[in-house]
Design an enzyme around this catalytic site. Structure first.
Site, PDB file in Angstrom:
ATOM      1  N   CYS A  78       0.849  -1.195   0.000  1.00  0.00           N
ATOM      2  CA  CYS A  78       0.000   0.000   0.000  1.00  0.00           C
ATOM      3  C   CYS A  78       0.888   1.251   0.000  1.00  0.00           C
ATOM      4  CB  CYS A  78      -0.904  -0.029   1.236  1.00  0.00           C
ATOM      5  SG  CYS A  78      -1.743   1.515   1.608  1.00  0.00           S
ATOM      6  N   CYS A 132       0.306   3.795   2.759  1.00  0.00           N
ATOM      7  CA  CYS A 132       0.747   3.227   4.041  1.00  0.00           C
ATOM      8  C   CYS A 132       2.254   3.411   4.206  1.00  0.00           C
ATOM      9  CB  CYS A 132       0.431   1.737   4.115  1.00  0.00           C
ATOM     10  SG  CYS A 132      -1.304   1.291   3.966  1.00  0.00           S
TER      11      CYS A 132
END
Length: 170
Positions: free
Chosen positions: A66, A69
């Site tokens: 991600c 993230c």
């Protein structure tokens, strides 16, 4: 395949923001029971919901695949450093990656150092479908309760602000 997953995640994020009562920074004030759990860290150690007892827990659900993230990891590492010696606060990094080896390889050449726990199944129990997602759990008295939730990236200082807000309340 990955771009399709990212598009779906982005659309879900937009819809969640559009239909929630989030503040200007995207945080929702919530009040629900925190899930019970038993998960492993990268070395096989176990963590259970007893970690909440007497503390406020800041939880980050994330994944190595991600991009948003990964982009916020330096801010999370800074936050972890600021609270790691406190007795009333704990930062928990919950990876939803498939394997510990994936996470170990990811951190091999990175500067960030904080404990990471494998929490793929727990994300379902805590209804986390967007990554990253932050939960702030208050376990200072009685049953641990999720008090704040943010689906999406945090900006510098946001976690400190939310933590201060919750610690002011008895």
């Amino acid at each position: 395949m990955m771009s399709r997953v990212l598009r779906v995640a982005f659309i879900a994020l937009l819809l969640s923001v559009a239909f929630t009562r989030a503040d200007d920074e995207g945080w929702q004030k919530v009040d629900y029971k925190a899930a019970k759990f038993s998960i492993e860290d990268l070395n096989g150690g176990r963590l259970t919901e007893s970690v909440y007892k007497g503390k406020v827990a800041v939880i980050d659900f994330w994944a190595t695949w991600c991009g948003p993230c990964v982009g916020e990891l330096p801010e999370l590492a800074r936050f972890h450093e600021s609270v790691k010696d406190r007795k009333d606060v704990v930062f928990l990094s919950f990876s939803v990656d498939d394997t510990k080896d994936d996470v170990r390889r990811f951190f091999k050449d990175r500067k960030e150092t904080f404990p990471v726990y494998m929490a793929g199944a727990l994300s379902d129990e805590m209804e986390v479908i967007i990554f990253p997602t932050k939960l702030i759990v208050d376990g200072r008295e009685g049953e641990p309760r999720v008090r704040f939730r943010k689906d999406g990236v945090v900006e510098p200082g946001e976690l400190d602000k939310r933590l201060s807000e919750i610690l002011k309340k008895p």
